[in-house]
Design a protein around this motif. Structure first.
Motif, mmCIF file in Angstrom:
data_model
loop_
_atom_site.group_PDB
_atom_site.id
_atom_site.type_symbol
_atom_site.label_atom_id
_atom_site.label_comp_id
_atom_site.label_asym_id
_atom_site.label_seq_id
_atom_site.Cartn_x
_atom_site.Cartn_y
_atom_site.Cartn_z
ATOM 1 N N LEU A 1 -3.392 -37.113 3.663
ATOM 2 C CA LEU A 1 -4.456 -36.356 3.052
ATOM 3 C C LEU A 1 -5.744 -37.398 2.895
ATOM 4 O O LEU A 1 -5.475 -38.529 2.572
ATOM 5 C CB LEU A 1 -4.020 -35.893 1.782
ATOM 6 N N THR A 2 -6.738 -36.823 3.407
ATOM 7 C CA THR A 2 -8.149 -37.460 3.163
ATOM 8 C C THR A 2 -8.866 -36.895 2.093
ATOM 9 O O THR A 2 -9.100 -35.455 2.104
ATOM 10 C CB THR A 2 -8.905 -37.607 4.543
ATOM 11 N N LEU B 1 -7.456 -36.023 -7.553
ATOM 12 C CA LEU B 1 -6.313 -36.796 -7.208
ATOM 13 C C LEU B 1 -5.127 -37.211 -8.412
ATOM 14 O O LEU B 1 -4.093 -37.199 -8.542
ATOM 15 C CB LEU B 1 -6.565 -37.879 -6.440
ATOM 16 N N ALA B 2 -5.939 -37.458 -9.619
ATOM 17 C CA ALA B 2 -5.138 -37.671 -11.045
ATOM 18 C C ALA B 2 -4.150 -36.797 -11.285
ATOM 19 O O ALA B 2 -3.217 -37.028 -11.888
ATOM 20 C CB ALA B 2 -6.047 -38.090 -12.022
ATOM 21 N N ARG C 1 0.755 -40.257 2.447
ATOM 22 C CA ARG C 1 -0.271 -41.260 1.631
ATOM 23 C C ARG C 1 -1.602 -40.558 1.886
ATOM 24 O O ARG C 1 -1.574 -39.379 2.249
ATOM 25 C CB ARG C 1 -0.213 -42.429 2.705
ATOM 26 N N VAL C 2 -2.487 -41.469 1.376
ATOM 27 C CA VAL C 2 -3.874 -40.563 1.164
ATOM 28 C C VAL C 2 -4.899 -41.655 1.436
ATOM 29 O O VAL C 2 -4.666 -42.841 1.379
ATOM 30 C CB VAL C 2 -4.055 -40.265 -0.531
ATOM 31 N N ASN C 3 -5.975 -41.145 1.966
ATOM 32 C CA ASN C 3 -7.142 -42.042 2.080
ATOM 33 C C ASN C 3 -8.292 -41.288 1.172
ATOM 34 O O ASN C 3 -8.451 -40.085 0.864
ATOM 35 C CB ASN C 3 -7.893 -41.665 3.585
ATOM 36 N N GLY D 1 3.305 -43.355 -5.698
ATOM 37 C CA GLY D 1 3.923 -43.817 -4.616
ATOM 38 C C GLY D 1 3.485 -43.480 -3.164
ATOM 39 O O GLY D 1 3.948 -43.375 -2.076
ATOM 40 N N LEU D 2 2.011 -42.867 -3.070
ATOM 41 C CA LEU D 2 1.621 -42.547 -1.862
ATOM 42 C C LEU D 2 0.825 -43.852 -1.127
ATOM 43 O O LEU D 2 -0.409 -43.872 -1.159
ATOM 44 C CB LEU D 2 0.458 -41.505 -2.208
#
Length: 331
Positions: A99-100, A106-107, A120-122, A156-157
């Motif tokens: 995900l971007t 996000l919190a 994972r995230v950007n 953990g992303l």
């Protein structure tokens, strides 16, 4: 035993395995390099792909076209209602899903997204200064971004990547500060050259901090050890000598990596684009809603990729900026 589908290949032999899916053109920021202060005319809800439609297209991409990674983008994808449920449906199909985001929401969603299978995230962050962030984005939300980054790491992303666009006269004085911030918090820093994808059409090449300039700034502070590029990833990477800190640079303008491009993009309204800078699209939404079977959609997808050109023309006098801005294309 299942057999692998034929590769999604263009006439230059590039195999496409990376799908970028925009979930919305809407955004809760108004970044000066992206859109005007009043925002844009958002897509009507009826024109945006439903969860079922997104899932079907991703299923076709994975099972019939060989797509192995899916990046969810926007606009701001965290504005999509029920996003964790959609992520769970997509990860259940087998690809790596990332995900971007601008990080603002996000919190409160990081744990649910991780539980849904997100890998994972950007997170986009162009400055560490609250006043400057408010000036760039026209919103006073930097504390939410910091909280979102911390939540993503805690969930953990990993790796949590921080994306910044350095612009002359705006934030180039924070380049080393951003690297130190990312390293200190366990994030991975990436810098992206400014590209002509703003809604205003006001991109100014003279304000772009090039990869060479960026590396000169970083090299004056640290010794950089080239790591190179992982596969067809857009970022070239350097490690700071004596540390585990890795910095990535995406030089789409001055060091185009079109020759190894393995990406294809699907907009929120179901238009397939074979290049970020494409000036034409293929309407997969119309096929979906007209009752086309999977084979017909696969054929349309393959035909679109077969027409892909050798690369973008940013550095050519013939370059034409796409009608859609980045917020409507999806990164």
């Amino acid at each position: 035993m299942d057999t692998a589908p034929p590769p999604l290949v263009d006439r230059f032999g590039r195999v496409h395995t990376d799908l970028r899916v925009s979930l919305t053109d809407r955004c809760n920021l108004r970044c000066t390099y992206c859109m005007p202060a009043e925002g844009l005319n958002w897509l009507p809800k009826a024109e945006v792909l439903s969860d079922d439609e997104v899932t079907r297209l991703v299923r076709i991409a994975v099972r019939r076209l060989g797509i192995t990674s899916v990046r969810l983008t926007g606009g701001e994808p965290l504005l999509r209602r029920g996003l964790p449920d959609l992520v769970a449906r997509l990860t259940g199909l087998g690809p790596e899903v990332s995900l971007t985001t601008n990080g603002i929401g996000l919190a409160r969603t990081a744990v649910a997204l991780k539980d849904a299978g997100l890998h994972r995230v950007n997170v986009s962050l162009d400055t560490l200064r609250a006043d400057r962030y408010a000036e760039i984005t026209r919103r006073d939300r930097i504390a939410d971004v910091f909280a979102g980054l911390a939540a993503a790491r805690a969930a953990g992303l990993a790796p949590v990547k921080v994306n910044a666009v350095p612009v002359r006269g705006v934030n180039e004085d924070e380049i080393t500060d951003l690297v130190e911030f990312a390293a200190g918090h366990g994030y991975r820093m990436r810098f992206i050259e400014s590209m002509p994808l703003d809604a205003q059409g006001a991109w100014d090449r003279s304000k772009m901090i090039s990869a060479d300039e960026l590396l000169e700034i970083l090299g004056a502070r640290w010794e950089l050890v080239p790591v190179g590029r992982h596969g067809n990833a857009p970022a070239e990477e350097w490690r700071i000598a004596g540390t585990d800190t890795v910095v990535g640079v995406i030089a789409s303008v001055t060091r185009p990596f079109c020759g190894g491009c393995d990406r294809v993009r699907l907009t929120a309204d179901g238009q397939l684009r074979n290049c970020l800078f494409a000036t034409t699209e293929s309407d997969l939404r119309a096929l979906l809603r007209d009752g086309a079977d999977d084979a017909a959609i696969e054929a349309a997808w393959r035909n679109t990729i077969a027409r892909k050109g050798p690369g973008h023309d940013i550095n050519s006098a013939d370059f034409v900026q796409p009608d859609r801005p980045m917020s409507a294309i999806g990164g």
